[in-house]
Motif scaffolding. Structure first.
Motif, PDB file in Angstrom:
ATOM      1  N   ALA A  94       0.877  -1.173   0.000  1.00 12.62           N
ATOM      2  CA  ALA A  94       0.000   0.000   0.000  1.00 12.62           C
ATOM      3  C   ALA A  94       0.912   1.219   0.000  1.00 12.62           C
ATOM      4  N   LEU A  95       0.844   2.001  -1.072  1.00 13.67           N
ATOM      5  CA  LEU A  95       1.749   3.137  -1.249  1.00 13.67           C
ATOM      6  C   LEU A  95       0.956   4.441  -1.227  1.00 13.67           C
ATOM      7  N   ASP A  96       1.290   5.321  -0.301  1.00 13.80           N
ATOM      8  CA  ASP A  96       0.671   6.644  -0.253  1.00 13.80           C
ATOM      9  C   ASP A  96       1.283   7.493  -1.357  1.00 13.80           C
ATOM     10  N   PHE A  97       0.440   8.162  -2.154  1.00  5.67           N
ATOM     11  CA  PHE A  97       0.977   8.945  -3.260  1.00  5.67           C
ATOM     12  C   PHE A  97       0.591  10.411  -3.192  1.00  5.67           C
ATOM     13  N   ARG A  98       1.363  11.200  -3.917  1.00  6.13           N
ATOM     14  CA  ARG A  98       1.112  12.618  -4.176  1.00  6.13           C
ATOM     15  C   ARG A  98       1.136  12.787  -5.690  1.00  6.13           C
ATOM     16  N   THR A  99       0.299  13.660  -6.203  1.00  2.00           N
ATOM     17  CA  THR A  99       0.321  13.911  -7.635  1.00  2.00           C
ATOM     18  C   THR A  99       1.212  15.108  -7.940  1.00  2.00           C
ATOM     19  N   THR A 100       1.795  15.096  -9.124  1.00  2.00           N
ATOM     20  CA  THR A 100       2.589  16.230  -9.590  1.00  2.00           C
ATOM     21  C   THR A 100       1.871  16.950 -10.734  1.00  2.00           C
ATOM     22  N   SER A 101       0.834  16.301 -11.298  1.00  4.98           N
ATOM     23  CA  SER A 101      -0.048  16.891 -12.305  1.00  4.98           C
ATOM     24  C   SER A 101      -1.300  16.019 -12.358  1.00  4.98           C
ATOM     25  N   ASP A 102      -2.198  16.324 -13.287  1.00  5.19           N
ATOM     26  CA  ASP A 102      -3.416  15.519 -13.413  1.00  5.19           C
ATOM     27  C   ASP A 102      -3.122  14.076 -13.808  1.00  5.19           C
ATOM     28  N   THR A 103      -1.999  13.844 -14.482  1.00  2.00           N
ATOM     29  CA  THR A 103      -1.692  12.497 -14.974  1.00  2.00           C
ATOM     30  C   THR A 103      -0.333  11.981 -14.513  1.00  2.00           C
ATOM     31  N   SER A 104       0.206  12.531 -13.447  1.00  2.00           N
ATOM     32  CA  SER A 104       1.482  12.020 -12.939  1.00  2.00           C
ATOM     33  C   SER A 104       1.531  12.115 -11.422  1.00  2.00           C
ATOM     34  N   GLY A 105       2.342  11.230 -10.846  1.00  2.32           N
ATOM     35  CA  GLY A 105       2.497  11.233  -9.403  1.00  2.32           C
ATOM     36  C   GLY A 105       3.519  10.205  -8.963  1.00  2.32           C
ATOM     37  N   PHE A 106       3.735  10.140  -7.659  1.00  7.04           N
ATOM     38  CA  PHE A 106       4.679   9.188  -7.095  1.00  7.04           C
ATOM     39  C   PHE A 106       4.240   8.854  -5.678  1.00  7.04           C
ATOM     40  N   GLY A 107       4.681   7.688  -5.199  1.00  9.00           N
ATOM     41  CA  GLY A 107       4.302   7.297  -3.849  1.00  9.00           C
ATOM     42  C   GLY A 107       5.271   6.323  -3.232  1.00  9.00           C
ATOM     43  N   TYR A 108       5.177   6.213  -1.918  1.00 10.17           N
ATOM     44  CA  TYR A 108       6.061   5.340  -1.155  1.00 10.17           C
ATOM     45  C   TYR A 108       5.252   4.523  -0.162  1.00 10.17           C
ATOM     46  N   GLY A 109       5.748   3.351   0.145  1.00 10.77           N
ATOM     47  CA  GLY A 109       5.113   2.483   1.120  1.00 10.77           C
ATOM     48  C   GLY A 109       6.036   1.328   1.426  1.00 10.77           C
TER      49      GLY A 109
END
Length: 146
Positions: A94-109
């Motif tokens: 389960a990775l919590d993510f943040r978006t950098t735009s409407d169609t991109s993001g990254f997350g860690y878990g």
């Protein structure tokens, strides 16, 4: 007999609506490249993002061709949410993510074996910067001599 006919017509109408909804959802989706590092294995594939603030992720590994990860993405805030990955061998993350735009993001878990990361909607080079897993400090015990 009339009730059976009415129930059949209603069921067929609902099935038709469900198929139309699935088709419309597919037309309005965005498919972007996706990458993940799970248990030290690099995965790449695609993320499909839907207008209802959900998505799916499908990844495979070139390092270990028999390993795949599939998952769901769901927003829980304006620019944040959770990606849940189910990978070969019963590995789940389960990775919590943040978006950098409407169609991109990254997350860690993490998984039971260690840290994991995911990135989507960006080039492989940009995703690599986000796939660097955080270093978990280890505590070493040094015996005190008296």
């Amino acid at each position: 007999m009339k009730a059976l006919l009415s129930a059949t017509v209603l069921a067929l109408t609902l099935v038709g609506c469900a198929k139309m909804d699935a088709q419309t959802r597919s037309w309005l989706s965005s498919k972007v490249p996706a990458y993940a590092a799970v248990d030290g294995v690099l995965f790449e594939g695609t993320a499909t993002l839907f207008t209802d603030r959900t998505g799916t992720v499908q990844l495979s590994s070139s390092q270990a061709p028999d390993q795949v990860c599939m998952g769901d993405l769901r927003y829980s805030a304006t620019a944040a949410g959770v990606v849940v990955l189910h990978c070969s061998g019963g590995v789940e993350a389960a990775l919590d993510f943040r978006t950098t735009s409407d169609t991109s993001g990254f997350g860690y878990g993490s998984t039971a074996q260690g840290a994991s990361a995911v990135a989507w909607g960006m080039s492989a080079a940009n995703a690599a910067a986000h796939l660097r897993l955080p270093i978990v400090p280890t505590v070493s015990v040094v015996p005190v001599m008296s």
